[in-house]
Write an enzyme that holds these catalytic residues in place. Structure first.
Site, PDB file in Angstrom:
ATOM      1  CG  ASN A 171      -1.998  -0.997   1.183  1.00 20.66           C
ATOM      2  OD1 ASN A 171      -2.503  -1.320   0.124  1.00 20.66           O
ATOM      3  ND2 ASN A 171      -2.367  -1.534   2.334  1.00 20.66           N
ATOM      4  CG  HIS A 211     -12.664  -1.671   3.459  1.00 16.88           C
ATOM      5  ND1 HIS A 211     -12.579  -2.051   4.777  1.00 16.88           N
ATOM      6  CD2 HIS A 211     -11.514  -2.090   2.866  1.00 16.88           C
ATOM      7  CE1 HIS A 211     -11.424  -2.661   4.982  1.00 16.88           C
ATOM      8  NE2 HIS A 211     -10.750  -2.708   3.845  1.00 16.88           N
ATOM      9  CD  GLU A 229     -13.728   1.589  -0.505  1.00 21.11           C
ATOM     10  OE1 GLU A 229     -12.529   1.665  -0.880  1.00 21.11           O
ATOM     11  OE2 GLU A 229     -14.278   0.508  -0.215  1.00 21.11           O
ATOM     12  CB  SER A 243      -8.921  -1.215  -1.852  1.00 19.27           C
ATOM     13  OG  SER A 243      -9.965  -2.099  -1.488  1.00 19.27           O
ATOM     14  CG  ASP A 276     -12.551   4.227   3.229  1.00 17.69           C
ATOM     15  OD1 ASP A 276     -11.412   4.714   3.082  1.00 17.69           O
ATOM     16  OD2 ASP A 276     -12.733   3.096   3.710  1.00 17.69           O
ATOM     17  CG  HIS A 310      -7.195   2.197  -1.018  1.00 18.42           C
ATOM     18  ND1 HIS A 310      -6.089   1.383  -0.943  1.00 18.42           N
ATOM     19  CD2 HIS A 310      -8.141   1.616  -0.236  1.00 18.42           C
ATOM     20  CE1 HIS A 310      -6.345   0.348  -0.160  1.00 18.42           C
ATOM     21  NE2 HIS A 310      -7.596   0.472   0.278  1.00 18.42           N
ATOM     22  CE  LYS A 355      -4.878   0.738   2.879  1.00 21.99           C
ATOM     23  NZ  LYS A 355      -5.239   0.914   4.291  1.00 21.99           N
TER      24      LYS A 355
END
Length: 284
Positions: free
Chosen positions: A46, A132, A173, A177, A202, A205, A237
């Site tokens: 990550n 997630h 998100e 991811s 979120d 990432h 990350k």
């Protein structure tokens, strides 16, 4: 025999090719590691920008260790909250344009805390189909109703919200991811704003790799704190360290701080973070 299901389910996982196990690695150089003596290029980490292996970050951590103990030693509501934590929260709030920020030990804990705290009201959750696992588990454990809308589909979300009257929380998100695609945040913000719902993003990432100075996908798509009620970001990350944070209005942060067991009953994140904001921004 008691607990027979353990051996049975492990055997089934092996047969199905779903058995998980850890594999110790040895870091050799930036983007290179060794597994069982084999030297490999690392495309699985990550640490997207290599910040976790940067010399400036190493120096910051070493200096912080000289200044403070390596553990917070208590819950943030006991004596585990220091001027270093306060400085990081203030820096993040200013950087992202939010009234307030609070720190968590992980993104998983932060997402669950958001769901559990806000579920105390008469609330209904809506989440992207590919959200997630931390959000899914948080919604399930909340005991409140939740619906999933088709991945990156603002039109279906709009239809779902049309039939509701309770407080509504929509979770998505910035960058997903597994698929690596970006959410249509501007369109989702328009839909949630029209229905009076709150949008939660979120940014685990996308923080560090999207937007000016890495401020994330929300910033990249021109969204402000008035459109994204709650933003979650992680340090594990692109920022190359560990831990997470939640950004929101001062009232919402105060409510989560007073409600989330993930925060109240856990030893706080390491105090070594005191040097990170300057280090992060200087690298970008």
């Amino acid at each position: 025999m008691a607990f027979e299901f353990i051996a049975r389910q492990l055997a089934q996982r092996r047969e199905d090719g779903l058995y998980r196990q850890t594999q110790p690695v040895k870091w050799l150089a930036p983007n290179q590691l060794a597994i069982e003596g084999h030297r490999l290029c690392n495309f699985a980490s990550n640490d997207y920008l290599g910040i976790g292996q940067s010399e400036s970050l190493r120096e910051a951590w070493q200096q912080a260790l000289n200044d403070t103990p390596p553990s917070a030693s208590a819950s943030p509501l006991v004596c585990g909250y220091t001027d270093a934590h306060l400085a990081l929260e203030q820096a993040l709030a200013q950087w992202l344009g939010y009234e307030s920020v609070m720190l968590f030990n992980s993104g998983f804990a932060a997402n669950q805390a958001i769901c559990s705290a806000l579920a105390q009201g008469d609330i209904r959750f809506f989440a992207d189909k590919l959200i997630h696992a931390s959000c899914i588990e948080g919604m399930q454990q909340s005991g409140r109703p939740f619906r999933r809308f088709a991945h990156n589909d603002p039109a279906q979300l709009n239809r779902l919200l049309n039939a509701q009257s309770e407080d509504m929380l929509v979770l998505t998100e910035g960058i997903f991811s597994m698929d690596g695609d970006t959410a249509p945040l501007a369109e989702l913000a328009k839909v949630t704003g029209h229905h009076g719902a709150w949008l939660v993003v979120d940014e685990a990432h996308s923080l560090g790799v999207c937007g000016e100075q890495g401020r994330g996908a929300c910033h990249q798509q021109g969204l402000s704190s008035s459109q994204v009620a709650i933003l979650m970001g992680t340090f594990g990350k692109a920022l190359g360290t560990s831990g997470a944070f939640v950004a929101a209005s001062a009232e919402v942060i105060d409510f989560i701080r007073n409600s989330a067991r993930h925060y109240i009953y856990s030893t706080h994140m390491l105090k070594r973070i005191r040097r990170l904001p300057r280090c992060m921004l200087s690298i970008w």
